[in-house]
Design a protein around this motif. Structure first.
Motif, PDB file in Angstrom:
ATOM      1  N   GLU A 193       0.819  -1.215   0.000  1.00  0.00           N
ATOM      2  CA  GLU A 193       0.000   0.000   0.000  1.00  0.00           C
ATOM      3  C   GLU A 193       0.850   1.262   0.000  1.00  0.00           C
ATOM      4  OE1 GLU A 193      -3.536   2.152   2.629  1.00  0.00           O
ATOM      5  OE2 GLU A 193      -2.490   0.399   3.424  1.00  0.00           O
ATOM      6  N   ASP A 194       1.955   1.242   0.775  1.00  0.00           N
ATOM      7  CA  ASP A 194       2.758   2.455   0.899  1.00  0.00           C
ATOM      8  C   ASP A 194       4.262   2.195   0.839  1.00  0.00           C
ATOM      9  OD1 ASP A 194       3.113   1.163   3.293  1.00  0.00           O
ATOM     10  OD2 ASP A 194       2.112   2.675   4.516  1.00  0.00           O
ATOM     11  N   ASN A 195       4.646   0.996   0.409  1.00  0.00           N
ATOM     12  CA  ASN A 195       6.063   0.679   0.203  1.00  0.00           C
ATOM     13  C   ASN A 195       6.873   0.699   1.502  1.00  0.00           C
ATOM     14  OD1 ASN A 195       8.187  -0.051  -1.492  1.00  0.00           O
ATOM     15  ND2 ASN A 195       8.827   2.056  -1.804  1.00  0.00           N
ATOM     16  N   THR A 196       6.217   0.325   2.617  1.00  0.00           N
ATOM     17  CA  THR A 196       6.878   0.356   3.919  1.00  0.00           C
ATOM     18  C   THR A 196       7.565  -0.970   4.228  1.00  0.00           C
ATOM     19  OG1 THR A 196       5.271   1.933   4.798  1.00  0.00           O
ATOM     20  CG2 THR A 196       6.493   0.622   6.400  1.00  0.00           C
ATOM     21  N   TYR A 197       8.794  -0.887   4.726  1.00  0.00           N
ATOM     22  CA  TYR A 197       9.534  -2.073   5.188  1.00  0.00           C
ATOM     23  C   TYR A 197       8.883  -2.605   6.465  1.00  0.00           C
ATOM     24  CZ  TYR A 197      13.217  -4.537   7.770  1.00  0.00           C
ATOM     25  OH  TYR A 197      13.916  -5.455   8.509  1.00  0.00           O
ATOM     26  N   LEU A 198       8.623  -3.911   6.508  1.00  0.00           N
ATOM     27  CA  LEU A 198       7.971  -4.512   7.668  1.00  0.00           C
ATOM     28  C   LEU A 198       8.871  -5.469   8.443  1.00  0.00           C
ATOM     29  CD1 LEU A 198       4.454  -5.278   6.133  1.00  0.00           C
ATOM     30  CD2 LEU A 198       5.119  -3.337   7.566  1.00  0.00           C
ATOM     31  N   GLY A 199       9.984  -5.866   7.815  1.00  0.00           N
ATOM     32  CA  GLY A 199      10.888  -6.780   8.506  1.00  0.00           C
ATOM     33  C   GLY A 199      11.529  -7.762   7.551  1.00  0.00           C
ATOM     34  N   ARG A 200      12.480  -8.536   8.083  1.00  0.00           N
ATOM     35  CA  ARG A 200      13.102  -9.580   7.274  1.00  0.00           C
ATOM     36  C   ARG A 200      12.222 -10.813   7.259  1.00  0.00           C
ATOM     37  NH1 ARG A 200      19.477  -9.480   8.961  1.00  0.00           N
ATOM     38  NH2 ARG A 200      18.560  -9.541  11.047  1.00  0.00           N
ATOM     39  N   ASP A 201      12.222 -11.527   6.158  1.00  0.00           N
ATOM     40  CA  ASP A 201      11.384 -12.705   6.043  1.00  0.00           C
ATOM     41  C   ASP A 201      12.151 -13.944   6.492  1.00  0.00           C
ATOM     42  OD1 ASP A 201       8.781 -13.758   5.060  1.00  0.00           O
ATOM     43  OD2 ASP A 201      10.110 -14.949   3.778  1.00  0.00           O
TER      44      ASP A 201
END
Length: 201
Positions: A193-201
């Motif tokens: 939605e906003d190209n935000t980093y959420l964490g490592r997978d």
């Protein structure tokens, strides 16, 4: 601008008119002569004023978003739309090829339809393709995707701030702002939605 022929013989097309009060997100309506996807609907009754419906929608062919206040008694035309789950296969010039995971049919979409989403597409990625009156008009991404980092600048020596960040490039050439500890080869989860980093997978 993408040109898609949506209307068939008007003698064979029955208009579906419903009250704006019954509209829900995900439906498609005709507004100002173009197909608009309903993003959100808010019903409001401000004091002694007449009730109205605040609608946020997105033009399916042009991509721009708009908000409009409808009278609660207003009728709108709902357009027939369907959705199909497809898996991205590869890009070939001005066309992008998808596979139906059930029938294994190959579906080719023109670049203008995929343009706003292609930076999130990797081989095998599952997306939802919306069809309007039989013609594909939009690609809907999942809420998050996982992408591999291919370019990551070195952290500045001595910068130990917890909030320090840098910009990396992913396998799809998408640029994402991430913490300093992200390196080449890491797989990161990104909110589409906003190209935000959420964490490592």
């Amino acid at each position: 601008m993408l040109q898609v022929k949506l209307c068939c013989d008007p003698r064979l097309t029955k208009k579906i008119m419903i009250a704006i009060n019954a509209i829900r997100s995900g439906q498609v309506i005709s507004y100002n002569g173009g197909p608009h996807l309903i993003v959100s609907v808010q019903h409001r009754t401000p004091g002694n004023l007449r009730a109205f419906v605040q609608v946020k929608m997105r033009h399916l062919l042009q991509g721009n978003s708009v908000e409009h206040r409808f009278s609660s008694t207003e009728l709108v035309e709902v357009l027939e739309s369907t959705k199909r789950i497809l898996e991205f296969s590869y890009g070939d010039g001005d066309a992008y090829v998808f596979i139906d995971p059930v029938t294994f049919d190959q579906v080719e979409l023109p670049e203008p339809i995929v343009r706003s989403t292609k930076a999130y597409l990797t081989s095998g990625a599952s997306v939802t393709v919306m069809y309007l009156q039989g013609a594909p008009v939009a690609v809907e991404l999942p809420p998050t995707v996982v992408l591999a980092v291919t370019v990551s600048p070195n952290a500045v020596r001595g910068d130990t701030s917890r909030q320090a960040q840098k910009i990396v490039t992913t396998e799809t050439e998408l640029m994402v702002t991430v913490p300093l500890f992200i390196n080449v080869g890491d797989r990161i989860r990104v909110r589409t939605e906003d190209n935000t980093y959420l964490g490592r997978d």
